[in-house]
Design an enzyme around this catalytic site. Structure first.
Site, mmCIF file in Angstrom:
data_model
loop_
_atom_site.group_PDB
_atom_site.id
_atom_site.type_symbol
_atom_site.label_atom_id
_atom_site.label_comp_id
_atom_site.label_asym_id
_atom_site.label_seq_id
_atom_site.Cartn_x
_atom_site.Cartn_y
_atom_site.Cartn_z
ATOM 1 N N TRP A 93 -66.120 -35.440 27.713
ATOM 2 C CA TRP A 93 -65.143 -36.383 27.149
ATOM 3 C C TRP A 93 -65.805 -37.741 27.096
ATOM 4 O O TRP A 93 -66.341 -38.210 28.108
ATOM 5 C CB TRP A 93 -63.865 -36.467 28.004
ATOM 6 C CG TRP A 93 -63.053 -37.656 27.575
ATOM 7 C CD1 TRP A 93 -62.371 -37.791 26.400
ATOM 8 C CD2 TRP A 93 -62.905 -38.906 28.261
ATOM 9 N NE1 TRP A 93 -61.810 -39.049 26.311
ATOM 10 C CE2 TRP A 93 -62.132 -39.741 27.440
ATOM 11 C CE3 TRP A 93 -63.376 -39.406 29.486
ATOM 12 C CZ2 TRP A 93 -61.794 -41.057 27.806
ATOM 13 C CZ3 TRP A 93 -63.047 -40.702 29.849
ATOM 14 C CH2 TRP A 93 -62.255 -41.516 29.014
ATOM 15 N N GLU A 119 -63.444 -32.578 24.700
ATOM 16 C CA GLU A 119 -62.068 -33.084 24.872
ATOM 17 C C GLU A 119 -61.802 -34.314 24.017
ATOM 18 O O GLU A 119 -62.437 -35.349 24.185
ATOM 19 C CB GLU A 119 -61.856 -33.433 26.354
ATOM 20 C CG GLU A 119 -60.481 -34.006 26.659
ATOM 21 C CD GLU A 119 -60.323 -34.427 28.122
ATOM 22 O OE1 GLU A 119 -61.339 -34.480 28.859
ATOM 23 O OE2 GLU A 119 -59.179 -34.715 28.525
ATOM 24 N N LYS A 172 -58.867 -37.158 22.298
ATOM 25 C CA LYS A 172 -57.617 -37.806 22.712
ATOM 26 C C LYS A 172 -57.112 -38.718 21.614
ATOM 27 O O LYS A 172 -57.761 -38.879 20.579
ATOM 28 C CB LYS A 172 -57.777 -38.533 24.040
ATOM 29 C CG LYS A 172 -58.646 -39.772 24.030
ATOM 30 C CD LYS A 172 -58.879 -40.286 25.451
ATOM 31 C CE LYS A 172 -57.688 -40.980 26.058
ATOM 32 N NZ LYS A 172 -58.011 -41.600 27.364
ATOM 33 N N ASP A 216 -55.965 -31.582 26.878
ATOM 34 C CA ASP A 216 -55.409 -32.411 27.952
ATOM 35 C C ASP A 216 -53.975 -32.710 27.540
ATOM 36 O O ASP A 216 -53.730 -33.265 26.463
ATOM 37 C CB ASP A 216 -56.235 -33.693 28.098
ATOM 38 C CG ASP A 216 -55.744 -34.570 29.245
ATOM 39 O OD1 ASP A 216 -54.521 -34.821 29.312
ATOM 40 O OD2 ASP A 216 -56.568 -35.001 30.064
ATOM 41 N N HIS A 263 -52.897 -36.020 25.997
ATOM 42 C CA HIS A 263 -53.685 -36.601 24.920
ATOM 43 C C HIS A 263 -53.119 -36.408 23.530
ATOM 44 O O HIS A 263 -53.858 -36.338 22.554
ATOM 45 C CB HIS A 263 -55.108 -36.039 24.972
ATOM 46 C CG HIS A 263 -55.897 -36.605 26.098
ATOM 47 N ND1 HIS A 263 -57.254 -36.490 26.193
ATOM 48 C CD2 HIS A 263 -55.509 -37.303 27.187
ATOM 49 C CE1 HIS A 263 -57.675 -37.087 27.295
ATOM 50 N NE2 HIS A 263 -56.631 -37.587 27.919
ATOM 51 N N HIS A 273 -56.574 -29.451 30.606
ATOM 52 C CA HIS A 273 -56.440 -30.540 31.569
ATOM 53 C C HIS A 273 -54.941 -30.741 31.728
ATOM 54 O O HIS A 273 -54.309 -31.396 30.902
ATOM 55 C CB HIS A 273 -57.084 -31.832 31.041
ATOM 56 C CG HIS A 273 -58.536 -31.925 31.377
ATOM 57 N ND1 HIS A 273 -59.284 -33.046 31.115
ATOM 58 C CD2 HIS A 273 -59.367 -31.046 31.991
ATOM 59 C CE1 HIS A 273 -60.531 -32.837 31.543
ATOM 60 N NE2 HIS A 273 -60.609 -31.632 32.070
ATOM 61 N N ASP A 288 -50.669 -41.474 28.064
ATOM 62 C CA ASP A 288 -51.590 -40.684 28.884
ATOM 63 C C ASP A 288 -51.651 -41.256 30.306
ATOM 64 O O ASP A 288 -52.693 -41.691 30.767
ATOM 65 C CB ASP A 288 -52.971 -40.756 28.209
ATOM 66 C CG ASP A 288 -54.018 -39.896 28.888
ATOM 67 O OD1 ASP A 288 -53.632 -38.936 29.567
ATOM 68 O OD2 ASP A 288 -55.213 -40.206 28.735
ATOM 69 N N ASP A 348 -51.215 -39.894 33.233
ATOM 70 C CA ASP A 348 -51.788 -39.060 34.296
ATOM 71 C C ASP A 348 -50.970 -39.033 35.570
ATOM 72 O O ASP A 348 -51.511 -39.131 36.678
ATOM 73 C CB ASP A 348 -53.246 -39.462 34.575
ATOM 74 C CG ASP A 348 -54.159 -39.127 33.402
ATOM 75 O OD1 ASP A 348 -54.188 -37.955 33.017
ATOM 76 O OD2 ASP A 348 -54.824 -40.030 32.868
ATOM 77 N N ASP A 369 -55.832 -32.514 35.566
ATOM 78 C CA ASP A 369 -56.387 -33.849 35.313
ATOM 79 C C ASP A 369 -55.302 -34.908 35.403
ATOM 80 O O ASP A 369 -54.767 -35.349 34.392
ATOM 81 C CB ASP A 369 -57.075 -33.895 33.943
ATOM 82 C CG ASP A 369 -57.722 -35.255 33.684
ATOM 83 O OD1 ASP A 369 -57.882 -36.036 34.643
ATOM 84 O OD2 ASP A 369 -58.054 -35.547 32.515
#
Ligand code: RNT
Ligand code: ZN
Length: 411
Positions: free
Chosen positions: A180, A219, A221, A252, A255, A279, A287, A289, A319
């Protein structure tokens, strides 16, 4: 065997589902635990800031400050998560022995200790190149028109593949390596074709050498912080690259645009790419997380994998990195939530529902999907915990707070 489980087993059997088979499938469902939840993506390379369009917010005390503390935290978390799992490392978590090892100098020797740890703890490793948090990161790495900067990152990523390959050999199982890069533009820009052609060329060079003991994932995004206007490695870019080159796209869950469904990508992408990497995260409005929970998007994602018969074609990375809560707790809560999503997917009476759907009987489809929500899947998860010798239900909290008192709060 608990009474609750016996009842659950009978109820599921009536729907044609063998909970014993499901429990063994769940046992073989490895999550790749992301090492970076333990220290808010800091790593051991330098004390520099986290850059590259990502951010960890919060300042909860007790984060891991070195490799020993990180390993201690991971093992503690693993002891509270049923099943057997993997560990996902970033390049900045190498054992550099206090020396300055630049990203274009790293090699398998800096991960010898990890490979030994992996053998000792029967925990296979996955890997990630790290193009963020470095003076040469800037806004563009693998797509940088500056030859020397782009060359630097190509060299880094090539070396990371060597490391991943060594890890794969060490564990007798391919190491899954994710690429990424944050490359993008903060403001309006017109050189998009140029940047993407450079990224494509960099990837071609990086992947030129065939490796037998690792697999490549890429990856994309939507955007990064400070890089809001344009992302070189967008989803279209990587989807096309993966399909054209037999690479693994990384989905992910944070993303995508907020109303876009990551789950819906599974059956589409798997027509054209060999495997998928996940992820799993929890995006709150962006995003962000946050720690994974058993929420609708994650349930749907895992259900789509099981419905596609693609359990073995997916790698299950986590992730998220929340610096605002107890970090060991974050591992345990998120991992167990992901398992519950998988368990519920495995327990879905999909043959019955699928048949009704083909007959056009929508009321039946909705009935079974709706009733599945209230089936006693919790008793099956508790049984899974029991059999793995880990605390059932919220009982793990006590262990987390004891560990906090004895260990992390003293850091
Ligand atoms: C960033 C990507 C990437 C990172 C980790 C640390 O938006 O999700 O996967 O989170 O590599
Ligand atoms: Zn990610």
């Amino acid at each position: 065997m608990s009474k609750a489980y016996q009842i659950a087993r009978e109820r599921y059997a009536a729907l044609g589902i063998d909970t014993e088979k499901v429990l063994s499938q769940l046992q073989d469902f490895p999550l790749s635990m992301h090492c970076w939840q333990a220290d808010d993506v800091a790593g051991f390379e330098s004390a520099g800031d986290l850059t590259g369009g990502i951010q960890a917010t919060g300042n909860y005390p007790g984060k891991a400050r070195n490799i020993d503390e990180l390993r201690e935290d991971i093992l503690k978390a693993k002891s509270l998560i049923p099943g057997t799992h993997r560990l996902n490392l970033h390049e900045i978590y190498g054992e550099f022995g206090g020396r300055k090892v630049d990203r274009d100098e790293v090699g398998p020797e800096h991960f010898e200790g990890w490979m030994q740890w992996s053998r000792e703890h029967k925990t296979p490793l996955d890997f990630n190149s790290t193009s963020f948090s470095h003076p040469k990161s800037g806004n563009l790495s693998l797509s940088n028109p500056d030859k020397s900067i782009r060359g630097f990152w190509i060299e880094h990523t090539r070396r990371c593949r060597d490391i991943a390959d060594a890890m794969g050999r060490n564990q007798g199982d391919p190491c899954i390596m994710n690429v990424w890069v944050h490359d993008g533009c903060k403001d309006l820009s017109v050189n998009h074709y140029l940047y993407r052609s450079l990224l494509k060329d960099s990837l071609d060079r990086i992947f030129a050498e065939k490796k037998d003991d690792m697999k490549d994932c890429i990856e994309g995004k939507v955007f990064g912080i400070g890089l809001e206007s344009f992302t070189v490695g967008s989803h279209d870019f990587y989807t096309a690259y993966a399909a054209a080159n037999g690479k693994i796209p990384t989905i992910d869950t944070g993303h995508y645009h907020p109303t876009e469904s990551p789950a819906d990508k599974v059956s589409a992408l798997l027509q054209f790419v060999p495997e998928l990497m996940l992820h799993v995260s929890r995006p709150v409005r962006w995003d962000s997380d946050h720690v994974t929970l058993m929420d609708d998007p994650t349930l749907e994602l895992f259900a789509e994998i099981v419905r596609a018969g693609a359990l073995e074609r997916v790698h299950y990375g986590l992730d998220y990195f929340d610096g605002a809560i107890n970090r060991t707790g974050a591992y345990v809560i998120g991992s167990r939530a992901a398992q519950k999503c998988m368990l519920r997917a495995l327990l879905e009476p999909k043959d019955i529902i699928g048949r009704y759907e083909l007959e056009g009987r929508t009321a039946e489809v909705l009935t079974y999907l709706e009733e599945a929500k209230a089936m006693p899947w919790g008793a099956v998860y508790d049984e899974f915990c029991e059999r793995n010798g880990v605390p059932v239900g919220e009982a793990y909290l006590k262990e987390i707070s004891d560990y906090e008192k004895k260990v992390t709060s003293k850091r």
